[in-house]
Write a protein that holds these residues in place. Structure first.
Motif, mmCIF file in Angstrom:
data_model
loop_
_atom_site.group_PDB
_atom_site.id
_atom_site.type_symbol
_atom_site.label_atom_id
_atom_site.label_comp_id
_atom_site.label_asym_id
_atom_site.label_seq_id
_atom_site.Cartn_x
_atom_site.Cartn_y
_atom_site.Cartn_z
ATOM 1 N N VAL A 1 0.843 -1.207 0.000
ATOM 2 C CA VAL A 1 0.000 0.000 0.000
ATOM 3 C C VAL A 1 0.874 1.252 0.000
ATOM 4 O O VAL A 1 0.621 2.204 -0.745
ATOM 5 C CB VAL A 1 -0.955 0.003 1.228
ATOM 6 C CG1 VAL A 1 -1.591 1.372 1.419
ATOM 7 C CG2 VAL A 1 -2.036 -1.057 1.057
ATOM 8 N N ILE A 2 1.913 1.268 0.845
ATOM 9 C CA ILE A 2 2.821 2.423 0.914
ATOM 10 C C ILE A 2 3.468 2.663 -0.448
ATOM 11 O O ILE A 2 3.487 3.788 -0.960
ATOM 12 C CB ILE A 2 3.910 2.201 1.987
ATOM 13 C CG1 ILE A 2 3.280 2.184 3.383
ATOM 14 C CG2 ILE A 2 4.990 3.286 1.902
ATOM 15 C CD1 ILE A 2 4.218 1.733 4.486
ATOM 16 N N LYS A 3 3.988 1.585 -1.039
ATOM 17 C CA LYS A 3 4.689 1.678 -2.322
ATOM 18 C C LYS A 3 3.758 2.168 -3.441
ATOM 19 O O LYS A 3 4.078 3.094 -4.177
ATOM 20 C CB LYS A 3 5.272 0.308 -2.688
ATOM 21 C CG LYS A 3 6.096 0.277 -3.981
ATOM 22 C CD LYS A 3 6.613 -1.133 -4.231
ATOM 23 C CE LYS A 3 7.361 -1.245 -5.552
ATOM 24 N NZ LYS A 3 8.643 -0.520 -5.515
ATOM 25 N N LYS A 4 2.571 1.573 -3.513
ATOM 26 C CA LYS A 4 1.633 1.922 -4.595
ATOM 27 C C LYS A 4 1.151 3.366 -4.463
ATOM 28 O O LYS A 4 1.088 4.102 -5.460
ATOM 29 C CB LYS A 4 0.444 0.959 -4.594
ATOM 30 C CG LYS A 4 -0.514 1.178 -5.770
ATOM 31 C CD LYS A 4 -1.594 0.129 -5.828
ATOM 32 C CE LYS A 4 -2.432 0.257 -7.101
ATOM 33 N NZ LYS A 4 -3.022 1.576 -7.299
ATOM 34 N N LEU A 5 0.804 3.785 -3.247
ATOM 35 C CA LEU A 5 0.307 5.148 -3.068
ATOM 36 C C LEU A 5 1.387 6.158 -3.438
ATOM 37 O O LEU A 5 1.112 7.177 -4.090
ATOM 38 C CB LEU A 5 -0.163 5.366 -1.623
ATOM 39 C CG LEU A 5 -0.872 6.696 -1.351
ATOM 40 C CD1 LEU A 5 -2.187 6.784 -2.112
ATOM 41 C CD2 LEU A 5 -1.122 6.888 0.139
ATOM 42 N N TYR B 1 2.409 10.739 -2.628
ATOM 43 C CA TYR B 1 2.074 10.945 -1.207
ATOM 44 C C TYR B 1 2.612 9.765 -0.404
ATOM 45 O O TYR B 1 2.377 8.599 -0.753
ATOM 46 C CB TYR B 1 0.556 11.046 -1.060
ATOM 47 C CG TYR B 1 0.057 11.436 0.314
ATOM 48 C CD1 TYR B 1 0.489 12.591 0.947
ATOM 49 C CD2 TYR B 1 -0.875 10.641 0.982
ATOM 50 C CE1 TYR B 1 0.015 12.960 2.193
ATOM 51 C CE2 TYR B 1 -1.368 10.995 2.232
ATOM 52 C CZ TYR B 1 -0.921 12.163 2.835
ATOM 53 O OH TYR B 1 -1.393 12.517 4.071
ATOM 54 N N ILE B 2 3.337 10.075 0.687
ATOM 55 C CA ILE B 2 3.957 9.017 1.494
ATOM 56 C C ILE B 2 3.252 8.935 2.843
ATOM 57 O O ILE B 2 3.081 9.947 3.532
ATOM 58 C CB ILE B 2 5.465 9.273 1.699
ATOM 59 C CG1 ILE B 2 6.188 9.352 0.346
ATOM 60 C CG2 ILE B 2 6.091 8.173 2.563
ATOM 61 C CD1 ILE B 2 7.680 9.679 0.442
ATOM 62 N N ILE B 3 2.830 7.728 3.215
ATOM 63 C CA ILE B 3 2.146 7.518 4.488
ATOM 64 C C ILE B 3 2.942 6.542 5.351
ATOM 65 O O ILE B 3 3.778 5.789 4.852
ATOM 66 C CB ILE B 3 0.711 6.975 4.293
ATOM 67 C CG1 ILE B 3 0.711 5.688 3.453
ATOM 68 C CG2 ILE B 3 -0.190 8.030 3.671
ATOM 69 C CD1 ILE B 3 -0.658 5.019 3.311
ATOM 70 N N PRO C 1 5.203 9.627 8.459
ATOM 71 C CA PRO C 1 6.092 8.572 7.945
ATOM 72 C C PRO C 1 7.511 8.699 8.503
ATOM 73 O O PRO C 1 8.252 7.719 8.553
ATOM 74 C CB PRO C 1 6.070 8.783 6.427
ATOM 75 C CG PRO C 1 5.550 10.167 6.218
ATOM 76 C CD PRO C 1 4.652 10.453 7.372
ATOM 77 N N PHE C 2 7.887 9.892 8.977
ATOM 78 C CA PHE C 2 9.223 10.100 9.548
ATOM 79 C C PHE C 2 9.403 9.344 10.870
ATOM 80 O O PHE C 2 10.521 9.164 11.318
ATOM 81 C CB PHE C 2 9.480 11.587 9.773
ATOM 82 C CG PHE C 2 9.737 12.351 8.510
ATOM 83 C CD1 PHE C 2 10.995 12.365 7.932
ATOM 84 C CD2 PHE C 2 8.714 13.042 7.883
ATOM 85 C CE1 PHE C 2 11.235 13.056 6.757
ATOM 86 C CE2 PHE C 2 8.937 13.739 6.706
ATOM 87 C CZ PHE C 2 10.201 13.751 6.135
ATOM 88 N N LYS C 3 8.305 8.927 11.470
ATOM 89 C CA LYS C 3 8.398 8.202 12.730
ATOM 90 C C LYS C 3 8.760 6.732 12.493
ATOM 91 O O LYS C 3 9.235 6.052 13.393
ATOM 92 C CB LYS C 3 7.072 8.307 13.482
ATOM 93 C CG LYS C 3 7.193 8.011 14.961
ATOM 94 C CD LYS C 3 6.210 8.833 15.766
ATOM 95 C CE LYS C 3 6.534 8.752 17.228
ATOM 96 N NZ LYS C 3 5.823 9.721 18.040
#
Length: 497
Positions: free
Chosen positions: A383-387, A393-395, A428-430
């Protein structure tokens, strides 16, 4: 007339909101709930013209009725200020067909800031209102985010001490460094050899230990909680769902009374319970979509009606959801039991004795507001990669669990038309390593802070202050203990015999 609170395990004794905030947990081990859920008394048209702080007042005044207008507004304005890196406090970002409610713009870049920025002010105000003379000891277990957010909120607040327990090998490197570098003469951090559920159970046991309470009182201390079991944590969380809807209305993304779905990644159930309370206040909500990771105790509960914590505890890349005892679920159980404290107490006794309970078919029918599902570690990374590849947008991993479950919800129900808000619970930085590994394994050899800088470049987003300030920060806490030594550790830290 004041809205009073009672325990989910004994509805006879009523107390005020400020008393419930001070106690945190009821004497019988239950959680405090309002006698009724109040209805919003301002229109969406009015709300849509308000700031976050103004919406917060309109929601919280209905629950915290023994606070004066001046007291409550003072708490709100001191909480939602320049600690947040955006004046919106909780902005909405549209990506790939959903609205991401960014709840991570506070001082520790996780959604816990939304409530823990205001809890210290609510607590100190409550103490004054109730003539409390003891020093208040905030005793908290964390699966990664609550601990830092609570310490940031309570650091050097007069009349308080805060002690945070976390699973030593169960949080991300960034989460751990945020806690271990926390300043404040009244802050204490303890890593335990165990998991979050064990930490939380031990903290609850200390709250319920009457002999310990007497010992603490004699030494001039009394316990309170910063965990989501405290009603002072839950009420501020209702605010951001109301605010999100008002912003969608202001942007003409939804019409008046148009229903939305809300997707929440959850372990302890407090964040989605706040959305449930918002719905019951009159917010137009269709489905509450409960997203779990591989510790899918909540998904199994919504599917079968049986809550069973007797299973393997799995360490995942969404560690704040690595929980098998979802404490806040008790508030929902109490409600679907018809506010029957005895029925709820029986189910909780079964959970304590056998590690499981089953709700009746009638109670299960009342769970129709919810849809539950989960994503695997592999699916979360996908999901992260596809989005990112589709939108830029990075989540983070927890938000990705929610996005993945939302995809499954659409597939299962065919509901692709309802506007949907996804609670984005951490920056996402966490969780840089997990996020960057998902985007491309080539980043694997980088250090944590090299990954931070690379993530900033990839997402075209400034590195948050919360990360910058710990790059070279000195480790200030190094206490580690076994689970059975937690009480002794508390006494030692407070100098209590």
């Amino acid at each position: 007339m004041d809205l009073l609170y009672s325990s989910t395990r004994n509805s006879e004794k009523k107390i005020t909101a400020s008393q419930a905030i001070l106690k945190g947990l009821a004497d019988d081990g239950g959680l405090f709930v309002p006698e009724s859920i109040p209805a919003l008394d301002v229109s969406v048209e009015e709300l849509s013209k308000m700031s976050y702080q103004q919406v917060a007042y309109e929601v919280m005044k209905l629950f915290l009725t023994d606070f004066t207008e001046e007291e409550l507004k003072n708490c709100i304005n001191r909480a939602y200020d320049s600690k947040f890196d955006t004046t919106e406090i909780a902005p909405l970002k549209f990506a790939d067909g959903a609205y991401y409610l960014e709840l991570f713009h506070g001082s520790t870049i996780a959604f816990k800031d939304m409530a823990l920025s205001i809890l210290p002010h609510l607590l100190i105000t409550s103490a004054k209102k109730n003539n409390v003379k003891n020093e208040i000891v905030i005793l908290t277990a964390t699966s990664g985010d609550t601990g830092k957010a609570a310490m940031a909120g309570f650091a050097d607040v007069e009349g308080t001490q805060i002690i945070v327990f976390y699973p030593k090998n169960g949080v991300s490197p960034i989460q751990e460094k945020q806690m271990l570098t926390q300043k404040g003469a009244n802050t204490h951090v303890v890593g335990i050899h165990g998991n979050f559920d064990q930490a939380q159970s031990a903290v609850k046991a200390m709250f319920n230990d009457k002999a310990l309470a007497e010992t603490m009182d004699a030494a001039g201390y009394q316990f309170s909680s910063a965990n989501s079991i405290n009603i002072g944590r839950l009420v501020p969380q209702i605010v951001y769902y109301v605010y999100a809807y008002s912003k969608l209305f202001a942007q003409r993304a939804v019409a008046k009374d148009e229903k939305i779905n809300i997707v929440v990644p959850t372990g302890n159930f407090g964040n989605i319970l706040a959305a449930f309370y918002a719905k019951n206040m009159g917010l137009p909500v269709a489905k509450l979509i409960c997203a779990s990771n591989e510790n899918k105790v909540l998904y199994d509960f919504f599917t079968t009606g049986e809550y069973d914590k007797n299973r393997e505890f799995i360490l995942t890349n969404s560690p704040s959801m690595d929980i098998l005892i979802s404490s806040n679920l008790e508030r929902l159980i109490y409600r679907i039991a018809g506010n029957d404290a005895n029925k709820n107490a029986q189910l909780m006794a079964s959970l304590a004795k056998d590690g499981k309970y089953t709700v009746t078919p009638e109670m299960k029918e009342k769970l129709s507001d919810f849809y539950g599902n989960y994503t695997s570690e592999k699916e979360t990374a996908e999901v992260i990669k596809k989005l990112y590849e589709d939108t830029g947008y990075i989540i983070d991993t927890h938000t990705a669990v929610a996005a993945g479950v939302y995809d499954k919800y659409k597939e299962a129900t065919g509901d692709t038309a309802t506007k949907t808000v996804i609670a984005s619970t951490a920056s996402p930085f966490k969780f840089t390593r997990s996020v960057m590994d998902a985007i491309d394994p080539k980043y694997d050899s980088m250090t944590d802070f090299e990954l931070v800088d690379e993530l900033s470049k990839l997402g075209n987003v400034k590195v948050p202050n919360a990360i910058e300030e710990i790059r070279d920060a000195k480790i200030l806490h190094n206490t580690v203990c076994d689970v059975d030594q937690m009480e002794n550790t508390v006494k030692k830290m407070l100098g209590v015999q």
